[in-house]
Design a protein around this motif. Structure first.
Motif, short mmCIF file in Angstrom:
data_model
loop_
_atom_site.label_atom_id
_atom_site.label_comp_id
_atom_site.label_asym_id
_atom_site.label_seq_id
_atom_site.Cartn_x
_atom_site.Cartn_y
_atom_site.Cartn_z
N ASP A 145 0.83 -1.23 -0.24
CA ASP A 145 0.02 -0.28 0.01
C ASP A 145 1.01 1.46 0.09
O ASP A 145 0.48 2.26 -0.66
N ALA A 146 1.86 1.11 0.71
CA ALA A 146 2.85 2.30 0.64
C ALA A 146 3.52 2.68 -0.41
O ALA A 146 3.58 3.73 -0.94
N PHE A 147 3.88 1.68 -0.85
CA PHE A 147 4.64 1.62 -2.61
C PHE A 147 3.51 2.04 -3.40
O PHE A 147 4.02 2.74 -4.38
N LEU A 148 2.61 1.78 -3.22
CA LEU A 148 1.48 2.12 -4.56
C LEU A 148 1.48 3.68 -4.14
O LEU A 148 1.20 4.40 -5.17
N ASN A 149 1.14 4.22 -3.02
CA ASN A 149 0.72 5.38 -2.72
C ASN A 149 2.04 6.44 -3.25
O ASN A 149 2.02 7.43 -3.99
N ILE A 150 3.17 5.91 -2.89
CA ILE A 150 4.50 6.58 -3.27
C ILE A 150 4.53 6.53 -5.07
O ILE A 150 4.89 7.83 -5.44
N CYS A 151 4.14 5.62 -5.67
CA CYS A 151 4.12 5.75 -6.89
C CYS A 151 3.14 6.60 -7.62
O CYS A 151 3.26 7.20 -8.69
N TYR A 152 2.15 6.54 -7.18
CA TYR A 152 0.75 7.46 -7.74
C TYR A 152 1.45 9.01 -7.31
O TYR A 152 1.33 9.87 -8.35
N ILE A 153 2.29 9.38 -6.17
CA ILE A 153 2.47 10.72 -6.21
C ILE A 153 3.59 11.15 -7.10
O ILE A 153 3.78 12.16 -7.75
N LEU A 154 4.64 10.11 -7.37
CA LEU A 154 5.61 10.47 -7.98
C LEU A 154 5.38 10.41 -9.38
O LEU A 154 5.97 11.33 -10.34
N SER A 155 4.46 9.63 -9.86
CA SER A 155 3.89 9.70 -11.24
C SER A 155 3.44 11.02 -11.67
O SER A 155 3.26 11.11 -12.94
N THR A 156 2.79 11.55 -10.82
CA THR A 156 2.20 13.01 -11.03
C THR A 156 2.91 14.30 -10.93
O THR A 156 2.33 15.27 -11.08
N ILE A 157 4.12 14.20 -10.33
CA ILE A 157 4.96 15.33 -10.29
C ILE A 157 5.09 16.11 -11.73
O ILE A 157 5.60 15.44 -12.38
N ASP A 158 4.60 17.40 -11.54
CA ASP A 158 4.55 18.21 -12.64
C ASP A 158 5.30 19.53 -12.29
O ASP A 158 4.64 20.25 -11.47
N PHE A 159 6.40 19.86 -13.03
CA PHE A 159 7.10 21.17 -12.49
C PHE A 159 6.38 22.32 -13.39
O PHE A 159 6.11 22.14 -14.64
N ASN A 160 6.23 23.50 -12.93
CA ASN A 160 6.04 24.66 -13.52
C ASN A 160 7.66 25.47 -13.78
O ASN A 160 7.91 25.93 -12.90
N GLU A 161 7.80 25.31 -15.13
CA GLU A 161 9.30 25.97 -15.47
C GLU A 161 9.34 27.42 -15.17
O GLU A 161 10.06 27.93 -14.86
N SER A 162 8.10 28.09 -15.67
CA SER A 162 8.23 29.69 -15.40
C SER A 162 8.33 30.01 -13.87
O SER A 162 9.08 30.92 -13.68
N VAL A 163 7.52 29.39 -12.92
CA VAL A 163 7.83 29.58 -11.46
C VAL A 163 9.09 29.51 -11.27
O VAL A 163 9.71 29.94 -10.30
N ILE A 164 9.91 28.26 -11.75
CA ILE A 164 11.16 27.68 -11.26
C ILE A 164 12.02 28.75 -11.88
O ILE A 164 13.23 29.23 -11.02
N ASN A 165 12.01 29.16 -13.02
CA ASN A 165 12.94 30.23 -13.81
C ASN A 165 12.83 31.43 -12.89
O ASN A 165 13.93 32.11 -12.67
N TYR A 166 11.30 31.82 -12.39
CA TYR A 166 11.67 33.16 -11.78
C TYR A 166 12.14 33.05 -10.28
O TYR A 166 12.96 33.96 -9.87
N ARG A 167 11.98 31.83 -9.67
CA ARG A 167 12.67 31.52 -8.41
C ARG A 167 14.11 31.71 -8.71
O ARG A 167 14.86 32.04 -7.70
N LEU A 168 14.63 31.10 -9.64
CA LEU A 168 16.18 30.97 -9.81
C LEU A 168 16.69 32.28 -10.14
O LEU A 168 17.78 32.56 -9.48
N SER A 169 15.97 32.94 -10.85
CA SER A 169 16.42 34.52 -11.19
C SER A 169 16.58 35.14 -10.15
O SER A 169 17.50 36.24 -9.97
N ASN A 170 15.78 34.91 -9.15
CA ASN A 170 15.88 35.76 -7.84
C ASN A 170 16.69 35.29 -6.78
O ASN A 170 16.41 35.53 -5.56
N LYS A 171 17.16 33.90 -7.11
CA LYS A 171 18.08 33.04 -6.15
C LYS A 171 17.21 32.52 -5.04
O LYS A 171 17.97 32.53 -3.68
N GLU A 172 16.22 32.38 -5.07
CA GLU A 172 15.35 31.77 -4.05
C GLU A 172 15.66 30.22 -3.65
O GLU A 172 15.80 29.92 -2.65
N LEU A 173 15.70 29.82 -4.95
CA LEU A 173 15.96 28.33 -4.92
C LEU A 173 17.37 27.74 -4.02
O LEU A 173 17.58 26.94 -3.37
#
Length: 224
Positions: A145-173
């Motif tokens: 059950d734990a492995f199934l939950n982990i796979c559900y979460i990781l399979s749906t990780i979706d990054f927003n590149e514009s947000v990441i780019n903004y945070r990198l340019s402001n040295k937040e990350l």
């Protein structure tokens, strides 16, 4: 009678602590039908990424870009590496045939690994995929059950590149992201057993009623 005893000994020696064919097939089935499934499901959004939390699973704590997650029986620790995603960093993982289960993951442009180590009659799960990693330390009855939950979460990780780019340019990350190498398996760390003890001790002392529901946590609306 001697033949029966010899056969029994052979079966015992071959089984040892290794994973059985049935168990291996169960993991493979979850990997192929859940982790490798192309889906756009999402019901949670944080700091430039979003993902799907299965029913009964909630976020209890947010620390920078990392989350503590729980279901009725288990705690999960999610580490997200937006910088490695942005620069498309890659690293190799060595399959370890001496632990309960170990596998390299590869699905198109997505990659990662699974290491499941049996420690003190419990199972320490490490799954890295989609530039994120989840760790959990669970009882045998909760393993699948734990492995199934982990796979559900990781399979749906979706990054927003514009947000990441903004945070990198402001040295937040660079200044806020907790230093954590998602590409390195904890089992290879010299302090692995100490980490397991702290992991187990923390979970044992955590009050079940102190967690916040995920809807009450502040999310990054720009990533929706």
């Amino acid at each position: 009678m001697k033949k029966f005893i010899c056969l029994a000994l052979i079966v015992l020696l071959l089984s040892g602590c290794s994973i059985s064919k049935v168990e291996e097939d169960s993991f493979e089935s979850i990997i192929n039908t859940v982790l490798y499934k192309d889906t756009n499901l999402a019901n949670s959004s944080f700091d430039g990424y979003k993902f799907y939390l299965p029913r009964g699973v909630i976020v209890t704590e947010k620390k920078q870009s990392n989350l503590e997650i729980k279901d009725a029986k288990n705690y999960y620790y999610l580490y997200v590496d937006a910088i490695s995603y942005y620069y498309k960093t890659k690293a190799t993982h060595k399959v370890d045939n001496n632990i309960f289960y170990s596998k390299d993951l590869s699905n198109g442009n997505s990659f990662g690994y699974i290491d499941i180590s049996k420690v003190n009659n419990k199972y320490f799960i490490e799954v890295m995929y989609n530039y994120a990693k989840i760790e959990a330390y669970v009882e045998e009855d909760n393993l699948y059950d734990a492995f199934l939950n982990i796979c559900y979460i990781l399979s749906t990780i979706d990054f927003n590149e514009s947000v990441i780019n903004y945070r990198l340019s402001n040295k937040e990350l660079e200044t806020t992201t907790e230093e954590f190498n998602i590409f390195k398996s904890k089992k290879d760390d010299d302090n692995f057993l100490q980490y397991i003890e702290e992991f187990d001790k923390y979970e044992g002392n955590t009050n079940e009623n102190t967690g916040q529901d995920q809807d009450s946590l502040e999310t990054d609306k720009t990533n929706e």
